[in-house]
Every structure is written in C-alpha cells, then in structure tokens.
Design a protein around this motif. Sequence first.
Motif, PDB file in Angstrom:
ATOM      1  N   GLN A  26       0.838  -1.197   0.000  1.00  0.00           N
ATOM      2  CA  GLN A  26       0.000   0.000   0.000  1.00  0.00           C
ATOM      3  C   GLN A  26       0.877   1.252   0.000  1.00  0.00           C
ATOM      4  O   GLN A  26       0.580   2.236  -0.693  1.00  0.00           O
ATOM      5  CB  GLN A  26      -0.913  -0.010   1.231  1.00  0.00           C
ATOM      6  CG  GLN A  26      -1.943   1.106   1.253  1.00  0.00           C
ATOM      7  CD  GLN A  26      -2.761   1.085   2.529  1.00  0.00           C
ATOM      8  OE1 GLN A  26      -2.226   1.232   3.629  1.00  0.00           O
ATOM      9  NE2 GLN A  26      -4.074   0.889   2.395  1.00  0.00           N
ATOM     10  N   THR A  34       0.742   3.846  -3.110  1.00  0.00           N
ATOM     11  CA  THR A  34       0.402   5.248  -2.866  1.00  0.00           C
ATOM     12  C   THR A  34       1.503   6.179  -3.364  1.00  0.00           C
ATOM     13  O   THR A  34       1.231   7.280  -3.844  1.00  0.00           O
ATOM     14  CB  THR A  34       0.131   5.489  -1.367  1.00  0.00           C
ATOM     15  OG1 THR A  34      -0.839   4.544  -0.913  1.00  0.00           O
ATOM     16  CG2 THR A  34      -0.388   6.894  -1.114  1.00  0.00           C
ATOM     17  N   GLU A  56      -5.230  -0.397  13.582  1.00  0.00           N
ATOM     18  CA  GLU A  56      -5.111   0.678  12.590  1.00  0.00           C
ATOM     19  C   GLU A  56      -4.278   0.282  11.374  1.00  0.00           C
ATOM     20  O   GLU A  56      -3.860   1.137  10.586  1.00  0.00           O
ATOM     21  CB  GLU A  56      -4.486   1.916  13.245  1.00  0.00           C
ATOM     22  CG  GLU A  56      -5.291   2.492  14.411  1.00  0.00           C
ATOM     23  CD  GLU A  56      -4.579   3.669  15.076  1.00  0.00           C
ATOM     24  OE1 GLU A  56      -4.038   4.516  14.333  1.00  0.00           O
ATOM     25  OE2 GLU A  56      -4.550   3.719  16.310  1.00  0.00           O
ATOM     26  N   LYS A  98      -4.876  -1.132   8.465  1.00  0.00           N
ATOM     27  CA  LYS A  98      -5.374  -1.072   7.088  1.00  0.00           C
ATOM     28  C   LYS A  98      -4.983   0.201   6.329  1.00  0.00           C
ATOM     29  O   LYS A  98      -4.931   0.197   5.108  1.00  0.00           O
ATOM     30  CB  LYS A  98      -6.896  -1.245   7.060  1.00  0.00           C
ATOM     31  CG  LYS A  98      -7.323  -2.688   7.240  1.00  0.00           C
ATOM     32  CD  LYS A  98      -8.783  -2.892   6.918  1.00  0.00           C
ATOM     33  CE  LYS A  98      -9.132  -4.373   6.997  1.00  0.00           C
ATOM     34  NZ  LYS A  98     -10.559  -4.619   6.745  1.00  0.00           N
ATOM     35  N   LYS A  99      -4.739   1.285   7.031  1.00  0.00           N
ATOM     36  CA  LYS A  99      -4.385   2.538   6.360  1.00  0.00           C
ATOM     37  C   LYS A  99      -2.955   2.990   6.663  1.00  0.00           C
ATOM     38  O   LYS A  99      -2.555   4.090   6.279  1.00  0.00           O
ATOM     39  CB  LYS A  99      -5.364   3.653   6.785  1.00  0.00           C
ATOM     40  CG  LYS A  99      -6.746   3.538   6.150  1.00  0.00           C
ATOM     41  CD  LYS A  99      -6.689   3.899   4.670  1.00  0.00           C
ATOM     42  CE  LYS A  99      -8.077   4.015   4.067  1.00  0.00           C
ATOM     43  NZ  LYS A  99      -8.039   4.390   2.644  1.00  0.00           N
ATOM     44  N   PHE A 138      -0.790   3.723   3.553  1.00  0.00           N
ATOM     45  CA  PHE A 138      -1.311   4.902   2.855  1.00  0.00           C
ATOM     46  C   PHE A 138      -0.886   6.188   3.552  1.00  0.00           C
ATOM     47  O   PHE A 138      -0.347   7.107   2.921  1.00  0.00           O
ATOM     48  CB  PHE A 138      -2.842   4.820   2.780  1.00  0.00           C
ATOM     49  CG  PHE A 138      -3.495   6.068   2.256  1.00  0.00           C
ATOM     50  CD1 PHE A 138      -3.519   6.349   0.897  1.00  0.00           C
ATOM     51  CD2 PHE A 138      -4.072   6.984   3.129  1.00  0.00           C
ATOM     52  CE1 PHE A 138      -4.113   7.504   0.404  1.00  0.00           C
ATOM     53  CE2 PHE A 138      -4.674   8.141   2.657  1.00  0.00           C
ATOM     54  CZ  PHE A 138      -4.692   8.400   1.297  1.00  0.00           C
ATOM     55  N   TYR A 139      -1.102   6.256   4.874  1.00  0.00           N
ATOM     56  CA  TYR A 139      -0.774   7.484   5.603  1.00  0.00           C
ATOM     57  C   TYR A 139       0.734   7.731   5.646  1.00  0.00           C
ATOM     58  O   TYR A 139       1.187   8.880   5.581  1.00  0.00           O
ATOM     59  CB  TYR A 139      -1.341   7.425   7.024  1.00  0.00           C
ATOM     60  CG  TYR A 139      -2.839   7.609   7.070  1.00  0.00           C
ATOM     61  CD1 TYR A 139      -3.452   8.690   6.426  1.00  0.00           C
ATOM     62  CD2 TYR A 139      -3.656   6.701   7.746  1.00  0.00           C
ATOM     63  CE1 TYR A 139      -4.831   8.859   6.459  1.00  0.00           C
ATOM     64  CE2 TYR A 139      -5.046   6.859   7.774  1.00  0.00           C
ATOM     65  CZ  TYR A 139      -5.621   7.939   7.130  1.00  0.00           C
ATOM     66  OH  TYR A 139      -6.983   8.107   7.141  1.00  0.00           O
TER      67      TYR A 139
END
Length: 328
Positions: free
Chosen positions: A245, A249, A296, A298-299, A302-303
Amino acid sequence: MAKTIRIGTRDSELALWQAHTVQKKLNDLGYTTEIVAVKSQGDILLDKPLYELGITGIFTKTLDIAMINGQVDIAVHSMKDVPTALPTGIVQAAVLERANVLDILVHKGNIDFLNEKATVATGSLRRQAQWLNKYPNHTVVDLRGNVNTRMQKLQDNDWSGAVFAAAGLERLSLTPALSKGEGAKSFQIKSPSFGGVGEALDWMIPAPAQGAMVVVAMGNDDFTVDAVSQLNDIETEICTYIERQFLRTLEGGCTAPIGALAKYNPHDDTIEFHGCLLSLDGQQKFEIIKAVDISEWKKLGFYAAKEVLDNGGSKLMAEIKKQLKPKV
C-alpha cells in the motif's frame, strides 16, 4: 471429482523451488498437483536493466496470461515482483509465511573496499540508491539473471561485491539459514560458481514484500481458491499489504527506489513500519518510521506514503518518473 491443480511458475531454479514448496503444502492437504514451467520475458531479456524495459510485472505477465487462458490454475511468485494491482479476474489466494527480509552483500573475502572507491553490482534501483546514499564514492553497475548467473558474473568481473536477497540465497542453500531479519554479520557463500563471503545488510530497507511468496488464482475458480487459501499466513498477509500500500500510494510500481518493512510486535500488539524513498543517485532520501495499534493497520501504508509525498516526496517521484521514462 477433484481436479488436478496446475501450478504455473517461471523456470528458474529459485522459482521452481517456490513452486515445489507450494506443491508439497497442497499435496500434504490431500490435493493433486502438477507443475507447469513457463519462461517469462524478464528471464529472456537480460541485456537491459528492468526499468528500461518499461513493463510493470515483467516476471508475472506471462503467467498471468497462461492463467487467464486456462493453461495453469495458480501461479507462484516472489511477492516483491508482483504489481500492486492484479489483472482483472486474478486474485491473491495466499501469502505464505515470510522468510528472511534482509539484503545480503556478497563479496570476495576482503571488506576493506567499503572505505575505498569500488564497484558494486545490483539490478535493483532500490539497492542502488540506498548503497550510493551510504557509499557515495562507489560505482553501482547493473546485474541481471538468476541467482547462479549473477554469482558467476560476480566471479568473472572485477566488481568488489554484489547485493542479493537473503531469502533467495537461503532457499537455494547458498547461505546458512539465518534467523528472520537478522543473522550472523559474516558467513560463507556455498555457490558452485562463487566461494565468497556474505554480509547481512541490516541497514538496508528491503523491497515491499521481500522474502514473501504469493500464490494467485482466477477469482472464479472456487475449488482452487479454497484449496490455496489454506496456505495463507495472516501476519505476513497484513505486513505485506501495508508495504505494498505504501508502494502503490507513492506510485512506484516495481522500479522506483522505494523500501518498506512492516513488523508485528506481539508484546504490545502494534505494527511497526519503516519506509523510504530515494533519488536514483541516492543523494536525496525521505525516510519514515511509524508504529500504530494493530487495529489501525489497514491505512498505515497509505498514511505513511502521504506523509512522505507531502514533505517533498511528490516532487522527487515526478523527477524519478521523468528520468525512467523509456527512451523512444
């Protein structure tokens, strides 16, 4: 009637090792299997660096087509070679328990060259950039081919060393089995073409999903997907998802100098993430370290990537894409 699961694989020694590993696991579960070896363009075109070929997923494309055409039922890949977006109709059926994530420097026995002018070989832009960031006085040359071919090229050239993935060397029994992510700092290489020394590069951030094997299948093949899903390792699946991810991204595909490693810490139920983006020459480096509660995850990738992009990484990615644009 239960069908025979046809396992598609590249025909290199390492790819066949991976396919046989999956075959044994499926056979142990009671399934009947057959291995079908296919040569990919990435194995055939050895005279150009991967990024110059301009194809994402060059090692996976041939097997994707074979699967879509019904010639094989599943394909086994080193997960770091797999594009972050799978072709329509193909699904990730299982990620096997991860092996060693580290990179290994293989050299001819004298490590003094690290402090001098020297030439080191690798076909990876990520390894090249991190190496030049740490050793800016060195020259990095391209190195392609399967593991034994690269060992032979190292033997035949006047290079000081070359960088390999620890997992690949261990799977071919060219190094002693090292503990995951760690290991002895120096050990003997047991290649028939090269009798040198290996050094674990614990400072180098690995490629997203390095050390992991993935099995893909056709999404509408319920029998095969159900069979293969029993091989899935949930911790490896989560960690590689975060890393890929981060890669997706940043829009790095399989070519930009991007490193990523996520680890689960069972002591406090957290995920620790370490990522980086570098310029091709290693002079610019964006690095990020984050730890979040397991809830937390899953993101997280991305972050972490957005933070890198917002702090200057976006401009660097644009420069990299411009530099890597295939010459017409």
